[in-house]
Scaffold this motif. Structure first.
Motif, PDB file in Angstrom:
ATOM      1  N   UNK A 142       0.842  -1.199   0.000  1.00 45.06           N
ATOM      2  CA  UNK A 142       0.000   0.000   0.000  1.00 45.06           C
ATOM      3  C   UNK A 142       0.875   1.246   0.000  1.00 45.06           C
ATOM      4  N   UNK A 143       1.880   1.252   0.861  1.00 41.95           N
ATOM      5  CA  UNK A 143       2.800   2.403   0.907  1.00 41.95           C
ATOM      6  C   UNK A 143       3.527   2.564  -0.423  1.00 41.95           C
ATOM      7  N   UNK A 144       3.941   1.425  -1.015  1.00 36.06           N
ATOM      8  CA  UNK A 144       4.631   1.484  -2.313  1.00 36.06           C
ATOM      9  C   UNK A 144       3.738   2.104  -3.384  1.00 36.06           C
ATOM     10  N   UNK A 172       9.279   3.807  -3.383  1.00 38.15           N
ATOM     11  CA  UNK A 172       9.630   3.467  -1.997  1.00 38.15           C
ATOM     12  C   UNK A 172      10.599   2.299  -2.110  1.00 38.15           C
ATOM     13  N   UNK A 173      11.876   2.516  -1.768  1.00 38.20           N
ATOM     14  CA  UNK A 173      12.876   1.505  -2.135  1.00 38.20           C
ATOM     15  C   UNK A 173      12.841   0.234  -1.293  1.00 38.20           C
ATOM     16  N   UNK A 174      12.099   0.224  -0.190  1.00 37.94           N
ATOM     17  CA  UNK A 174      11.983  -1.012   0.586  1.00 37.94           C
ATOM     18  C   UNK A 174      11.087  -1.972  -0.198  1.00 37.94           C
ATOM     19  N   UNK A 178      15.701  -7.690   1.295  1.00 35.53           N
ATOM     20  CA  UNK A 178      15.000  -7.685   0.028  1.00 35.53           C
ATOM     21  C   UNK A 178      15.900  -7.496  -1.158  1.00 35.53           C
ATOM     22  N   UNK A 179      15.274  -7.120  -2.281  1.00 35.27           N
ATOM     23  CA  UNK A 179      15.908  -7.291  -3.574  1.00 35.27           C
ATOM     24  C   UNK A 179      16.455  -6.003  -4.186  1.00 35.27           C
ATOM     25  N   UNK A 180      16.233  -4.858  -3.566  1.00 32.91           N
ATOM     26  CA  UNK A 180      16.743  -3.622  -4.162  1.00 32.91           C
ATOM     27  C   UNK A 180      17.857  -3.002  -3.318  1.00 32.91           C
ATOM     28  N   UNK A 209      17.012   3.704   4.738  1.00 36.09           N
ATOM     29  CA  UNK A 209      15.890   4.412   4.118  1.00 36.09           C
ATOM     30  C   UNK A 209      14.876   4.944   5.124  1.00 36.09           C
ATOM     31  N   UNK A 210      15.256   4.923   6.395  1.00 44.01           N
ATOM     32  CA  UNK A 210      14.384   5.439   7.451  1.00 44.01           C
ATOM     33  C   UNK A 210      14.996   6.734   7.977  1.00 44.01           C
ATOM     34  N   UNK A 211      14.289   7.831   7.826  1.00 45.62           N
ATOM     35  CA  UNK A 211      14.817   9.112   8.314  1.00 45.62           C
ATOM     36  C   UNK A 211      14.406   9.371   9.751  1.00 45.62           C
ATOM     37  N   UNK A 212      13.206   8.967  10.104  1.00 48.06           N
ATOM     38  CA  UNK A 212      12.753   9.228  11.464  1.00 48.06           C
ATOM     39  C   UNK A 212      11.771   8.177  11.900  1.00 48.06           C
ATOM     40  N   UNK A 213      11.594   8.039  13.201  1.00 47.20           N
ATOM     41  CA  UNK A 213      10.521   7.160  13.641  1.00 47.20           C
ATOM     42  C   UNK A 213       9.994   7.557  15.006  1.00 47.20           C
TER      43      UNK A 213
END
Lengths: 459, 459
Positions: free
Chosen positions: A114-116, A126-128, A148-150, A160-164
């Motif tokens: 969904x996010x992708x 979304x590269x994840x 994963x594959x990328x 690929x995570x800037x904040x959480x």
């Protein structure tokens, strides 16, 4: 008041499932470590409810297992008898896309796919990405630092995570929703929660980095005679193909089994190594010419014996179908998929040693190898017909002892969970495990967050 | 025995400098926070000596400040009166390059430029790069997560560190010298030490990721009329130029001052924004054609008003000399260089507000802006003639209050040290700072590691 009464009073009955109201799905992740009914399943709809739930459980010294899409392969999301499961499934949605900065703020329970799709609609990648994209959730992807594959192009999930935002065992909401590439203001707390498999707190929200959406993708299947050629081709691809987005290697027995099962033939015979190379491009003829020139040069240099460039998306999918090997799981029920990493130069030596050691113990075993070679990640498929639990443990022991000898990692991307917990010292020193325990005790002094996972008990 | 006796007995007199034997260099980093003579300077030659030294200091509750190349701008490596400095300068050298995997194992005291040159000789790019490369050391680069000018292509320093070895306050050697891209085996301890500015332990060794060495580089200088155009050009460059390796923006007053000082004129006038774009390429004519086509399209689209492509390395250096603005420091003694980050879309709005707020208080101030815009990083140059310490503090307060309002970061790449410590809560919440304190206490219970830095004292 009892724990369950406290939880119902704070969160409402629709958020607290008990007994028969607990569906089948909450009893196990995708590992084969067994099913178990949680004491209750909490389904909070926002961060405040996660905070309330954890504060109550902490007061009652009640263990809590966070659950995302339950696609994990290491048992990390399985409740033990008496554990409470906390599902993020109702905290789903993309809250913001910053198109200038290329970032996305997303709730932890959002399914990856969904996010992708939302990113793509806004013109971004979304590269994840991983096989379980339809069911897995962002919070789980981050908690396991899913690979994963990328990865070869865009880095691992943690890059690929800037904040959480995460909630600690005592209910403290830790909001580190940074949206900038550069931010050096004290300890990088976000990195602690990424890959901690829910043992330090529960991730509730994240800011993810987006990338430009590639206009199209070129895919080639290559036949190679030796692993030396594989490493040389990888280096050459990394130097020449600036949008290199996949470099996957399949060893001979893996290709033979899967191509036969799928009734697909690409080359005149099965070669020692079959490689899939993908490059993200802007779609011009020039790009295609360059890609062809790269392969022609590899052929001239003797690195590649034969090669095919996919002429359509359908053909590219056919290449990938061999690599994905979905029929393998069906035709070999109980197939073990080991997930390890080693420096890329040593993958084939390890594969040889591993196959020999496994066949010495299980002469009828089917052993095959494929890997995200560009990321130093090797998957070992091991099938022993009618294997007992003891046999399975022996397979793990043989493989992980070898990983230790090679100074590799017993988990490249699947995580540790319960399945690999007692092998953790094969890849991490006692000093490292000791520091993990100190950090765990500092953030979760009552030990309620996903206990029994990742860190082996102190002797 | 006294502390110094203990240290000399364990490490030898040549490793323990005291009194007059302590040279000028150990008294201050490159910040302007004042000079101070350490109680002693320890110069260990290996990890075992670092471990011995820290164990002894921990037993004596003796504060220790790690020192690398002393190029930091936030006071993080300065000894307070009575502190012992531990210099990594004798632990220098590249121990291994794995050419198949593209990794380098390096000692913490190795100057960055030495490591870069050794990588280059082996055919690789070490992507960590910043202005102080000649003097700064790898250990300091990692301890501050130093940013720099190639982040847009290769990520921040923490993305380029695969493994590290660190020594804890009690002398425990934590060896996490992982060499694989993917490794999900428990908590990512390496990320804790990266950016901790020596407050959690001392980094002694690291495994760094190398990249293919670009064959050549194309450089353009562009004149733009508005910040909206800057953001559009950045997005277009990110989509079109696959090896985009720099995207630097200079605001008008910055260009005017520096171009005049350097007697360099590139365009018919000074435009609101001047941009440097660089792309790593393989050196073919085709690449140059594409780069020119990209700029021609930006011109057609009205994003760029004028543009120059460097015809030689000398010309590219001339573009960069304006951006580097070395004469600014000379002509404006005491120039303050603020280092902040904000989502890229907000940099210009912030610049406008910041300039207005600073001029309201200091009408004669010179305020100018440049930034690694692709990394959301803005540098603000503020010069107030004959500024008192109180004036300097007021400048910080005005700027960081605005950063807080914009939800930005008070330190994009310089770190916190002592200079920004008391502003940490402008970018991090009390909950985050509380967790930092818990982690600090867990790893350094006696508080000997670089005390007084990064984390403000609890009230």
């Amino acid at each position: 008041m009892t724990l369950i009464d406290d939880l119902i009073e704070a969160l409402g009955t629709e958020t607290v499932l008990t007994g028969n109201a607990i569906g089948e799905r909450y009893r196990s992740d995708a590992s084969t470590t067994g099913k178990s009914l949680p004491l209750a399943v909490l389904r909070p709809s926002n961060t405040e409810q996660v905070s309330l739930a954890l504060a109550i459980c902490d007061r009652h010294r009640q263990p809590v297992v966070p659950q995302g899409g339950l696609t994990g392969l290491a048992g990390g999301a399985n409740a033990r008898g008496g554990d409470i499961a906390l599902s993020l499934e109702r905290m789903s949605g993309v809250e913001e896309i910053d198109t200038a900065a290329g970032t996305m703020t997303v709730l932890a329970g959002t399914p990856l796919e969904v996010a992708q799709m939302i990113a793509e609609t806004a013109g971004f990648l979304l590269p994840i990405d991983l096989g379980a994209r339809g069911s897995c959730q962002i919070g789980g992807n981050l908690s396991t630092n899913a690979g994963g594959i990328r990865v070869i192009r865009h880095g691992v999930t943690r890059d690929n995570v800037l904040g959480l935002e995460a909630v600690l065992a005592d209910g403290t909401v830790l909001s580190s929703l940074n949206r900038m590439t550069k931010n050096n203001t004290g300890y990088d707390l976000r990195q602690l929660f990424i890959g901690a498999e829910g043992t330090l707190g529960i991730i509730t929200r994240a800011v993810l980095r987006l990338r430009p959406l590639p206009a199209s993708r070129l895919t080639a299947l290559c036949a190679l005679e030796s692993y030396g050629h594989v490493v040389s081709l990888l280096k050459s691809a990394q130097r020449t193909l600036s949008g290199l987005s996949a470099f996957e290697a399949m060893w001979e027995s893996y290709v033979r089994f899967n191509a036969e099962a799928l009734k697909l033939t690409f080359f005149d015979k099965t070669y020692p190594f079959t490689i899939i190379i993908e490059q993200d491009v802007d779609g011009s003829d020039e790009d295609r010419d360059r890609f062809e020139a790269f392969l022609a040069k590899a052929f001239e240099d003797g690195l590649v014996t034969d090669a095919l460039i996919a002429q359509s998306e359908k053909e590219a999918r056919a290449f990938w179908s061999v690599r994905e090997g979905h029929l393998m799981d069906q035709l070999m029920p109980g197939l073990i998929n080991l997930d390890i990493s080693l420096p890329v130069g040593q993958l084939d030596a390890f594969a040889g040693d591993c196959q020999a050691a496994l066949l010495a113990r299980f002469p009828a075993a089917h052993v095959s190898f494929f890997g995200h070679v560009g990321d130093s990640n090797l998957h070992v498929g091991v099938w022993v017909e009618n294997a007992s639990a003891h046999d399975l443990h022996e397979v793990d022991t043989i493989a992980y002892d070898l990983v230790r000898k090679y100074k590799g990692s017993i988990s490249a991307e699947h995580g540790i969970g319960t399945l690999k917990r007692d092998f953790l010292d094969h890849s991490r020193s006692q000093a490292e495990i000791g520091v993990m325990r100190r950090i765990k005790a500092a953030l979760d002094p009552n030990g309620i967050m996903n206990p029994g996972k990742v860190i082996p008990p102190a002797v």
